[in-house]
Enzyme design. Sequence first.
Site, mmCIF file in Angstrom:
data_model
loop_
_atom_site.group_PDB
_atom_site.id
_atom_site.type_symbol
_atom_site.label_atom_id
_atom_site.label_comp_id
_atom_site.label_asym_id
_atom_site.label_seq_id
_atom_site.Cartn_x
_atom_site.Cartn_y
_atom_site.Cartn_z
ATOM 1 C CB SER A 136 4.646 1.704 -6.718
ATOM 2 O OG SER A 136 5.931 1.214 -6.982
ATOM 3 C CD GLU A 171 2.234 -0.981 -13.708
ATOM 4 O OE1 GLU A 171 2.894 -0.018 -13.269
ATOM 5 O OE2 GLU A 171 1.155 -1.355 -13.224
ATOM 6 C CG HIS A 198 5.049 2.101 -11.885
ATOM 7 N ND1 HIS A 198 4.312 1.064 -11.389
ATOM 8 C CD2 HIS A 198 5.790 2.560 -10.838
ATOM 9 C CE1 HIS A 198 4.596 0.887 -10.112
ATOM 10 N NE2 HIS A 198 5.482 1.792 -9.752
#
Length: 521
Positions: free
Chosen positions: A211, A335, A434
């Site tokens: 990320s 995600e 995610h």
Amino acid sequence: MTMNNPVSATVAPVADTTSGKVLGALNDGVMAFRGIPYAQAARFERPAPPAPWSGLRETLAYGPAAPQVNPRGGGPSPVILAHLPRPAGAPPPPPLREDEACQVLNVWTSGLRDERKRPVMVWLHGGFFAVGSGASGDGAALARRGDVVVVSINHRLNVLGFAHLDDLPGGGFDGTGNLGMLDIVTALQWVRENIEAFGGDPSRIMVFGESGGGMKTGWLLASSAAQGLVHRAAIQSGPGLRMMEREQAAGITDQLLHALSLRPGDAEELRRMPLDRLMAAYFAVAAANPARSFTDLSCFAPVLDPHLLPRHPFAPTAPDQARDIPLLIGWNAQEMSFFMGNDPQGFSLDEAGLAARAATYLGPDTQSLLAQYRARYPEASPARRYIQSFSDEQIMAPTLLLADRQSAQGGAPVFAYRFDWQSPALEGKLGALHTLEAPFVFDAVDSQMALTGGTAQARALARQVSAAWVEFAATGRPAADGLPAWEAYGDQRRVMALDNTSRLLADPEAGLREKLARRHL
């Protein structure tokens, strides 16, 4: 203990650094050194070497994270993890320890002074550029393999790390829009100078991040300040194509000064004011400038700088200096369910609700793209197609765009993956959300039982994924027993689909990739 001999399995480990000796802890064959200072810096100043110490410094506990908690309190977290049930009887997590003096790092190794040089894996935590800490990357399991040294880093964040004050009258704020990144550069310099004492190879340093950590990795690949410090890179669900334009960042600075009732000429007050007051103003400005996407950063993020970052990392092309650095890059299949903690309606959408939401991120192609999603996922509910299409637009498309641009340079190979393994959490509603790949990369799925279920299949995939990342750190090519031969991305756009049975696919997102990428060009 004898400092010139390999560390025994029963003696507390001691290592030499350029600032002094550090004492770590030995646990099940792995030596951990936590909270080693790699720099020091006054507020809004560039990092400098840490003050040296005499004697033996204990490095047994994680150091402080950068300040990141709203002093006035905040609302419910939008992150779905905060809404998952905790195991019965589990205590709440301890409060985060924060301090402006947050420039510390952690090292895990299986050998000191044993005449081996192991590849080095430097973890950059997620949380965009606003939150997080290196404690999210416990490297013990990777180091236990015996052939890698793992490092994780704390650095300045949000207003303290990325407030662009450079253009204010009076000067004295050079580089402030990238101070958090300069901390990371300084940490990598520390690694280059010190890691051999921890059994590491300073010529094989891999930076990997998830990320926001992936975005930070992209910055390093494009900045001359980091040239020569990174030898392999992995970008996990963090396609940082662009950083902030200078004019945009200056506008955010104006808002910050206004929130503090300061004029541009009063900026020196920012160095002296109580931290709570500065952080409260930061949170007010951040709330007024919410993030729009993973590729369009809205506030308090790295800024284009003629000396540090003269161009966007991967827009419109890949940076020349990254040409010969092998890249491992990928995304998780679903995600955006991660960000639905405050959006229970999103898990029960009907077709009309899907169409209304999709129009905000698919634009004029909404109807044709939704028809493609219905054809591609005929058994999926409208809610699942919402999560899928939003995830593809936000992260899949720019990830593959970045892979295309890096591969087009014709230099070191690019290797791509899609993490398909489905979390059993919330009756499977979250999919491959995610951050889900991180405990697999660290071979630590049992530390995330709420997401992984601690199943034999999860452990088996974690062994394969972590082994592939370690092999990439060692050789620049991912591989592991149980995985198909992992060929480079190349013209065929090959992507490894990581699952209980992994497969190497050729351009699996054909038909969607180009249309979804238009918003990121």
